[in-house]
Design a protein around this motif. Structure first.
Motif, PDB file in Angstrom:
ATOM      1  N   LEU A  22     -19.757  28.527  20.631  1.00  8.35           N
ATOM      2  CA  LEU A  22     -19.246  29.547  21.547  1.00  8.35           C
ATOM      3  C   LEU A  22     -18.978  28.963  22.928  1.00  8.35           C
ATOM      4  O   LEU A  22     -19.667  28.061  23.383  1.00  8.35           O
ATOM      5  CB  LEU A  22     -20.271  30.678  21.696  1.00  8.35           C
ATOM      6  CG  LEU A  22     -20.744  31.329  20.396  1.00  8.35           C
ATOM      7  CD1 LEU A  22     -21.802  32.373  20.708  1.00  8.35           C
ATOM      8  CD2 LEU A  22     -19.590  31.931  19.634  1.00  8.35           C
ATOM      9  N   THR A  25     -18.708  32.146  27.609  1.00 14.23           N
ATOM     10  CA  THR A  25     -18.461  33.592  27.618  1.00 14.23           C
ATOM     11  C   THR A  25     -18.808  34.240  26.279  1.00 14.23           C
ATOM     12  O   THR A  25     -18.538  35.408  26.070  1.00 14.23           O
ATOM     13  CB  THR A  25     -16.986  33.866  27.934  1.00 14.23           C
ATOM     14  OG1 THR A  25     -16.189  33.234  26.926  1.00 14.23           O
ATOM     15  CG2 THR A  25     -16.607  33.336  29.294  1.00 14.23           C
ATOM     16  N   GLU A  27     -17.394  33.609  23.529  1.00 13.30           N
ATOM     17  CA  GLU A  27     -16.158  33.767  22.772  1.00 13.30           C
ATOM     18  C   GLU A  27     -16.057  32.622  21.754  1.00 13.30           C
ATOM     19  O   GLU A  27     -16.141  31.454  22.106  1.00 13.30           O
ATOM     20  CB  GLU A  27     -14.964  33.748  23.724  1.00 13.30           C
ATOM     21  CG  GLU A  27     -13.719  34.361  23.150  1.00 13.30           C
ATOM     22  CD  GLU A  27     -12.675  34.633  24.227  1.00 13.30           C
ATOM     23  OE1 GLU A  27     -11.741  35.387  23.931  1.00 13.30           O
ATOM     24  OE2 GLU A  27     -12.780  34.101  25.350  1.00 13.30           O
ATOM     25  N   ASN A  30     -10.153  33.204  20.540  1.00 12.43           N
ATOM     26  CA  ASN A  30      -9.513  34.164  21.435  1.00 12.43           C
ATOM     27  C   ASN A  30      -9.751  35.611  21.005  1.00 12.43           C
ATOM     28  O   ASN A  30      -9.292  36.033  19.957  1.00 12.43           O
ATOM     29  CB  ASN A  30      -8.015  33.874  21.525  1.00 12.43           C
ATOM     30  CG  ASN A  30      -7.350  34.675  22.615  1.00 12.43           C
ATOM     31  OD1 ASN A  30      -7.989  35.019  23.605  1.00 12.43           O
ATOM     32  ND2 ASN A  30      -6.091  34.981  22.444  1.00 12.43           N
ATOM     33  N   GLY A  31     -10.500  36.354  21.825  1.00 15.79           N
ATOM     34  CA  GLY A  31     -10.736  37.766  21.569  1.00 15.79           C
ATOM     35  C   GLY A  31     -11.883  38.077  20.635  1.00 15.79           C
ATOM     36  O   GLY A  31     -12.171  39.242  20.386  1.00 15.79           O
ATOM     37  N   PHE A  33     -15.808  37.773  20.331  1.00 18.53           N
ATOM     38  CA  PHE A  33     -17.070  37.468  20.998  1.00 18.53           C
ATOM     39  C   PHE A  33     -18.202  37.662  20.000  1.00 18.53           C
ATOM     40  O   PHE A  33     -18.163  38.553  19.165  1.00 18.53           O
ATOM     41  CB  PHE A  33     -17.277  38.400  22.195  1.00 18.53           C
ATOM     42  CG  PHE A  33     -16.257  38.197  23.281  1.00 18.53           C
ATOM     43  CD1 PHE A  33     -16.518  37.336  24.326  1.00 18.53           C
ATOM     44  CD2 PHE A  33     -15.042  38.858  23.240  1.00 18.53           C
ATOM     45  CE1 PHE A  33     -15.584  37.142  25.333  1.00 18.53           C
ATOM     46  CE2 PHE A  33     -14.098  38.675  24.237  1.00 18.53           C
ATOM     47  CZ  PHE A  33     -14.374  37.811  25.292  1.00 18.53           C
ATOM     48  N   ILE A  60     -20.243  39.187  27.981  1.00 20.26           N
ATOM     49  CA  ILE A  60     -18.984  39.622  27.369  1.00 20.26           C
ATOM     50  C   ILE A  60     -18.253  40.588  28.292  1.00 20.26           C
ATOM     51  O   ILE A  60     -17.037  40.478  28.482  1.00 20.26           O
ATOM     52  CB  ILE A  60     -19.247  40.242  25.985  1.00 20.26           C
ATOM     53  CG1 ILE A  60     -19.758  39.155  25.026  1.00 20.26           C
ATOM     54  CG2 ILE A  60     -17.994  40.915  25.438  1.00 20.26           C
ATOM     55  CD1 ILE A  60     -20.327  39.692  23.722  1.00 20.26           C
ATOM     56  N   GLU A  63     -16.475  38.782  31.066  1.00 15.54           N
ATOM     57  CA  GLU A  63     -15.279  38.083  30.600  1.00 15.54           C
ATOM     58  C   GLU A  63     -14.141  39.058  30.316  1.00 15.54           C
ATOM     59  O   GLU A  63     -12.977  38.781  30.616  1.00 15.54           O
ATOM     60  CB  GLU A  63     -15.597  37.254  29.345  1.00 15.54           C
ATOM     61  CG  GLU A  63     -14.422  36.486  28.801  1.00 15.54           C
ATOM     62  CD  GLU A  63     -13.855  35.419  29.742  1.00 15.54           C
ATOM     63  OE1 GLU A  63     -12.817  34.837  29.389  1.00 15.54           O
ATOM     64  OE2 GLU A  63     -14.416  35.170  30.828  1.00 15.54           O
TER      65      GLU A  63
END
Length: 71
Positions: A22, A25, A27, A30-31, A33, A60, A63
């Motif tokens: 990870l 953030t 993540e 992309n998108g 989490f 999260i 971000e």
């Protein structure tokens, strides 16, 4: 791996010993989490407990605000 809607994302998620790598953030790609026990490599041993859930949520949320997804 049991959630069919996530299967297309698997090739985009790097892993170590089955745990996703990870960003700071939380993540994974992309998108997407990740929190809870799967965030262990990202935030440490506290990840699966209540403190870890709170910390994950804060990371999260910050971000998502930074990305302009929410305000």
């Amino acid at each position: 791996r049991h959630l069919d809607f996530l299967r297309p994302l698997f090739p985009k998620i790097y892993q170590i010993d089955g745990f996703p790598i990870l960003a700071n953030t939380l993540e994974a790609t992309n998108g997407l989490f990740i929190s809870g026990a799967l965030a262990r490599l990202g935030i440490g041993a506290a990840a699966p407990n209540v403190y870890g859930a709170d910390l994950s949520g804060r990371i999260i949320l910050q971000e998502l605000i930074r990305k302009g997804v929410i305000s």
